[in-house]
Design a protein around this motif. Structure first.
Motif, mmCIF file in Angstrom:
data_model
loop_
_atom_site.group_PDB
_atom_site.id
_atom_site.type_symbol
_atom_site.label_atom_id
_atom_site.label_comp_id
_atom_site.label_asym_id
_atom_site.label_seq_id
_atom_site.Cartn_x
_atom_site.Cartn_y
_atom_site.Cartn_z
ATOM 1 N N THR A 117 -21.397 -66.028 52.588
ATOM 2 C CA THR A 117 -20.637 -66.762 51.877
ATOM 3 C C THR A 117 -20.221 -66.134 50.885
ATOM 4 O O THR A 117 -20.974 -65.118 50.299
ATOM 5 C CB THR A 117 -21.204 -68.151 51.618
ATOM 6 O OG1 THR A 117 -22.504 -67.862 50.534
ATOM 7 C CG2 THR A 117 -21.680 -68.986 52.639
ATOM 8 N N ASP A 118 -18.735 -66.245 50.460
ATOM 9 C CA ASP A 118 -18.261 -65.491 49.311
ATOM 10 C C ASP A 118 -18.824 -65.944 48.041
ATOM 11 O O ASP A 118 -18.081 -66.830 47.319
ATOM 12 C CB ASP A 118 -17.003 -65.594 49.579
ATOM 13 C CG ASP A 118 -15.998 -64.838 48.632
ATOM 14 O OD1 ASP A 118 -16.854 -63.673 47.883
ATOM 15 O OD2 ASP A 118 -14.704 -64.682 48.318
ATOM 16 N N GLU A 119 -19.975 -65.566 47.568
ATOM 17 C CA GLU A 119 -20.355 -65.989 46.233
ATOM 18 C C GLU A 119 -20.679 -64.859 45.444
ATOM 19 O O GLU A 119 -21.007 -63.723 46.143
ATOM 20 C CB GLU A 119 -21.518 -66.829 46.564
ATOM 21 C CG GLU A 119 -22.650 -66.132 47.474
ATOM 22 C CD GLU A 119 -23.954 -67.228 47.815
ATOM 23 O OE1 GLU A 119 -24.829 -67.118 46.817
ATOM 24 O OE2 GLU A 119 -23.737 -67.970 48.694
ATOM 25 N N GLU A 120 -20.909 -64.856 44.383
ATOM 26 C CA GLU A 120 -21.470 -63.897 43.545
ATOM 27 C C GLU A 120 -22.616 -62.693 44.049
ATOM 28 O O GLU A 120 -22.650 -61.904 43.762
ATOM 29 C CB GLU A 120 -21.594 -64.059 41.804
ATOM 30 C CG GLU A 120 -20.340 -64.545 41.430
ATOM 31 C CD GLU A 120 -20.766 -65.215 39.909
ATOM 32 O OE1 GLU A 120 -21.983 -65.507 39.537
ATOM 33 O OE2 GLU A 120 -19.696 -65.432 39.321
ATOM 34 N N ALA A 121 -23.606 -63.513 44.315
ATOM 35 C CA ALA A 121 -24.946 -63.036 44.682
ATOM 36 C C ALA A 121 -24.829 -62.334 45.996
ATOM 37 O O ALA A 121 -25.591 -61.523 46.460
ATOM 38 C CB ALA A 121 -26.066 -63.994 44.801
ATOM 39 N N ALA A 122 -23.699 -62.623 46.742
ATOM 40 C CA ALA A 122 -23.643 -62.061 48.075
ATOM 41 C C ALA A 122 -22.762 -60.584 47.995
ATOM 42 O O ALA A 122 -22.672 -60.117 48.936
ATOM 43 C CB ALA A 122 -22.645 -63.039 48.892
ATOM 44 N N GLY A 123 -22.334 -60.209 46.824
ATOM 45 C CA GLY A 123 -21.544 -59.050 46.712
ATOM 46 C C GLY A 123 -22.042 -58.045 47.346
ATOM 47 O O GLY A 123 -21.344 -57.322 48.179
ATOM 48 N N PRO A 124 -23.552 -57.504 47.193
ATOM 49 C CA PRO A 124 -23.887 -56.357 47.547
ATOM 50 C C PRO A 124 -24.229 -56.464 49.295
ATOM 51 O O PRO A 124 -23.744 -55.493 49.847
ATOM 52 C CB PRO A 124 -25.115 -56.154 46.963
ATOM 53 C CG PRO A 124 -25.267 -56.902 45.577
ATOM 54 C CD PRO A 124 -24.317 -58.138 45.826
#
Length: 401
Positions: A222-229
């Motif tokens: 999902t497109d969430e902050e923690a998923a960035g890396p």
């Protein structure tokens, strides 16, 4: 380990003295690991104890607790016939371990893997996988953290197998990791394992599968902050697949998306995940640029991340340096390439990585076309040949389990 490993005289003497601490010390200093011994902190991490505790074990009185003796002997995969105590039956149920223990173990293995390479650690990873996987399989409703620990360990073992030159075993571990990650319902972990499968497909020359695995991972995360890396890694791996197919526009577009995803991350990802940072993205970008033939841009990208005296992530530094040498040779900057190759050989003398060794073999092939450049190249080729002979043990089969 090969059978001859256990006939090394210091090991035989320590086993005869029935002192497991001395056995561990002899194990760490075995010439199998190169000129430098395995760090005490690394082996302590395998056992789940501190470096200070292991130091006391090595230098203090003999350990007499059978549980400790058994666990440590299994971690080191010491042959049963060399021991002075009996190992319990291998089919005895393994006690469940909690998620926090799994996190500590994964952190220790991950840190050690970056420093000394997968060949030295694969056997230990197999031992620890059993401690998490067996209880997870036997429980009708295994705890989610146990599933995540087992998935992370399988993925780590897959990378260690790949780093040891065994992609077939690595792929099997990645598939096991994916099944466990799906069962845990953790989208980030599922996406990361898809990234590992994408990398392996790219390494095996299957660009289409590499793009497909990366795309599947992006569909899960999902497109969430923690998923960035995780998203950044998947976009970068998709770019590598595009580069291998000669799709320059798609490659650059995917790299821009990777850059954006990495920049959007503001919170720390779950500790179950492998890190993907600016250096990781730069290395992936350089790989893509070299495959597209943009040598100047690849050189510019790599020059900023190759440090003089790296103290961590030795394998990443080694891979960055071999890519930079490739770029230098493509620009006919042979003297600089030779100097950097010598430094890379020095850097990796204790790194048990068949992948890095393969990159050095590739550099040897490239250097042969510059053999008439001057005395530097023939001398370097001689040194590389000696290095390949010294590190031939990296081609030995992995332990099974």
């Amino acid at each position: 380990m090969p059978a001859a490993f256990w006939s090394h005289e210091p090991l035989r003497r320590a086993l005869a003295q029935r002192h497991l601490g001395r056995v561990i010390r002899a194990y760490r200093h075995h010439p199998y690991y190169g000129r430098q011994p395995l760090p005490q902190a690394t082996v302590a991490g395998w056992f789940g104890i501190t470096q200070a505790q292991l130091s006391r074990v090595e230098n203090g009185p003999p350990v007499v607790h059978l549980d400790r003796l058994t666990h440590w002997a299994r971690v080191l995969r010491i042959p049963a016939h060399t021991l002075w105590f009996d190992l319990p039956s291998s089919d005895r149920p393994v006690s469940p371990v909690d998620g926090e223990a799994g996190l500590d173990l994964i952190r220790a293995l991950r840190s050690a893997d970056r420093q000394i390479g997968g060949k030295n650690l694969y056997g230990a990873a197999l031992t620890h996988i059993a401690a998490f996987s067996r209880p997870a399989r036997r429980s009708p409703e295994p705890p989610r953290e146990m599933l995540m620990a087992a998935a992370s360990l399988h993925e780590m073992a897959g990378w260690m197998a790949h780093d040891s030159g065994d992609s077939t075993t690595g792929r099997r571990h990645f598939r096991d990791a994916l099944a466990l990650a799906v069962e845990s319902k953790d989208g980030l972990l599922i996406g990361q394992v898809h990234g590992s499968l994408s990398h392996l497909a790219s390494h095996d020359g299957n660009a289409e599968a590499s793009v497909s695995y990366a795309a599947e991972g992006l569909g899960v995360v999902t497109d969430e902050e923690a998923a960035g890396p995780v998203r950044a890694r998947l976009f970068a791996l998709r770019a590598r697949g595009f580069a291998s197919s000669g799709l320059a526009a798609d490659c650059h577009s995917s790299l821009r998306l990777a850059e954006a995803a990495l920049g959007e991350a503001t919170s720390s990802p779950t500790p179950w995940l492998s890190p993907f940072d600016r250096t990781s993205l730069d290395i992936e970008t350089a790989r893509c640029l070299l495959r597209l033939g943009d040598v100047t841009a690849a050189h510019r990208t790599l020059a900023g991340i190759v440090g003089d005296e790296p103290t961590s992530r030795l394998r990443s530094q080694a891979l960055a340096r071999t890519l930079l040498v490739t770029a230098l040779l493509a620009q006919a900057r042979v003297e600089e390439a030779c100097h950097l190759t010598h430094r890379t050989i020095d850097l990796t003398h204790g790194l048990a990585s068949a992948v890095v060794l393969g990159q050095l073999r590739h550099l040897a092939l490239l250097l042969r076309s510059h053999a008439d450049h001057g005395p530097d190249v023939p001398q370097l080729l001689d040194r590389l040949r000696d290095t390949f002979q010294e590190r031939n043990w990296l081609t030995l089969p992995l332990p099974t389990g």
